[in-house]
Design a protein around this motif. Structure first.
Motif, PDB file in Angstrom:
ATOM      1  N   TRP A 145      20.158  13.111  16.350  1.00 23.10           N
ATOM      2  CA  TRP A 145      18.919  12.365  16.254  1.00 23.10           C
ATOM      3  C   TRP A 145      18.928  11.526  14.986  1.00 23.10           C
ATOM      4  CZ3 TRP A 145      16.252  13.306  11.815  1.00 23.10           C
ATOM      5  CH2 TRP A 145      16.318  14.579  11.235  1.00 23.10           C
TER       6      TRP A 145
ATOM      7  N   ILE B  38      20.817   7.582  24.612  1.00 22.30           N
ATOM      8  CA  ILE B  38      19.810   7.830  23.581  1.00 22.30           C
ATOM      9  C   ILE B  38      18.411   7.520  24.100  1.00 22.30           C
ATOM     10  CG2 ILE B  38      19.002   7.157  21.286  1.00 22.30           C
ATOM     11  CD1 ILE B  38      21.605   8.757  21.272  1.00 22.30           C
TER      12      ILE B  38
ATOM     13  N   ALA C  17      17.016   9.957  19.792  1.00 26.59           N
ATOM     14  CA  ALA C  17      17.549  11.298  20.013  1.00 26.59           C
ATOM     15  C   ALA C  17      18.483  11.289  21.213  1.00 26.59           C
ATOM     16  CB  ALA C  17      16.423  12.300  20.242  1.00 26.59           C
TER      17      ALA C  17
ATOM     18  N   PRO D 199      12.531  14.074  22.615  1.00 25.90           N
ATOM     19  CA  PRO D 199      11.696  13.699  21.463  1.00 25.90           C
ATOM     20  C   PRO D 199      10.284  13.288  21.882  1.00 25.90           C
ATOM     21  CG  PRO D 199      13.042  11.838  22.096  1.00 25.90           C
ATOM     22  CD  PRO D 199      13.412  12.975  23.035  1.00 25.90           C
TER      23      PRO D 199
ATOM     24  N   LEU E   5      11.106  17.387  18.033  1.00 28.00           N
ATOM     25  CA  LEU E   5      12.376  17.375  18.749  1.00 28.00           C
ATOM     26  C   LEU E   5      12.557  18.739  19.407  1.00 28.00           C
ATOM     27  CD1 LEU E   5      14.360  15.636  15.896  1.00 28.00           C
ATOM     28  CD2 LEU E   5      13.926  14.630  18.139  1.00 28.00           C
TER      29      LEU E   5
END
Length: 205
Positions: A46, A65, A119, A126, A200
């Protein structure tokens, strides 16, 4: 009550951040924190960063991502996701999108600043929320997340972790990273404070 031994806390100040070139080489970003520490743009789990935009242009792509972007300064800009529509941003309102999408940012007539959460989807889910706290206001956070990150956009806050008697003061532009599930109390210390809370959660949780 003392902070649980399994909870680890990092208090970061702007002097701890590092300025790095964008992945596409068209600008620079201020990296607040990355996991693992020192990871590059292709191997982080992250990453948290701030970008200052002075011209419209393409965003870097990050396959795999999950991205959350919050514009914090400037006239609202518009993001155009190729084949996925467009979105005019609202200041301090999180916008989530796939980092693999080809994306173009169109400024709203003034330079802009944005706050970025990225992340790796295979590892984390996230989320981001912004809290505006009036003088003396308190918010209690009890998030089932492996990591909680608090970044102060404006003002000053006093934070207590798991009911600790000792408060941690966090000023504007500072960041607190809490690894390990914990209850967090955030209180505005002085005038209005604006705080972003990033959670997270493990992808398999």
């Amino acid at each position: 009550m003392r902070v649980r031994s399994l909870v680890q806390i990092r208090h970061l100040r702007p002097s701890d951040y590092r300025v790095m070139p964008w992945k596409n080489g068209l600008g620079t970003t201020t990296e607040i924190a990355v996991e693992p520490p020192g990871a590059g743009l292709d191997d982080f789990a992250w990453r948290l960063s701030i970008a200052d935009l002075t011209a419209s242009g393409p965003f870097s792509t990050f396959p795999g991502i999950e991205r959350i972007l919050l514009q914090t300064e400037g006239a609202p800009m518009e993001l155009m996701h190729d084949g996925q529509g467009r979105r005019r941003l609202v200041l301090f309102a999180p916008h989530r999108f796939d980092g693999a999408w080809p994306t173009h940012g169109e400024l709203g007539g003034t330079p802009a600043r944005d706050f970025n959460v990225m992340a790796r989807r295979a590892l984390f889910r996230p989320s981001a929320a912004v809290h505006s706290l009036a003088r003396g206001s308190i918010v209690h956070l009890c998030l089932a997340a492996e990591t909680q990150i608090l970044h102060v956009f404006r003002g000053k806050v006093a934070m207590r972790i798991d009911g600790s008697d000792t408060a941690i003061d966090l000023l504007g532009a500072e960041t607190l990273i809490v690894n390990g599930q914990a209850e967090i109390e955030v209180a505005a210390d002085g005038d209005e404070a604006v705080v972003c809370v990033v959670a997270l959660v493990g992808a398999r949780s």
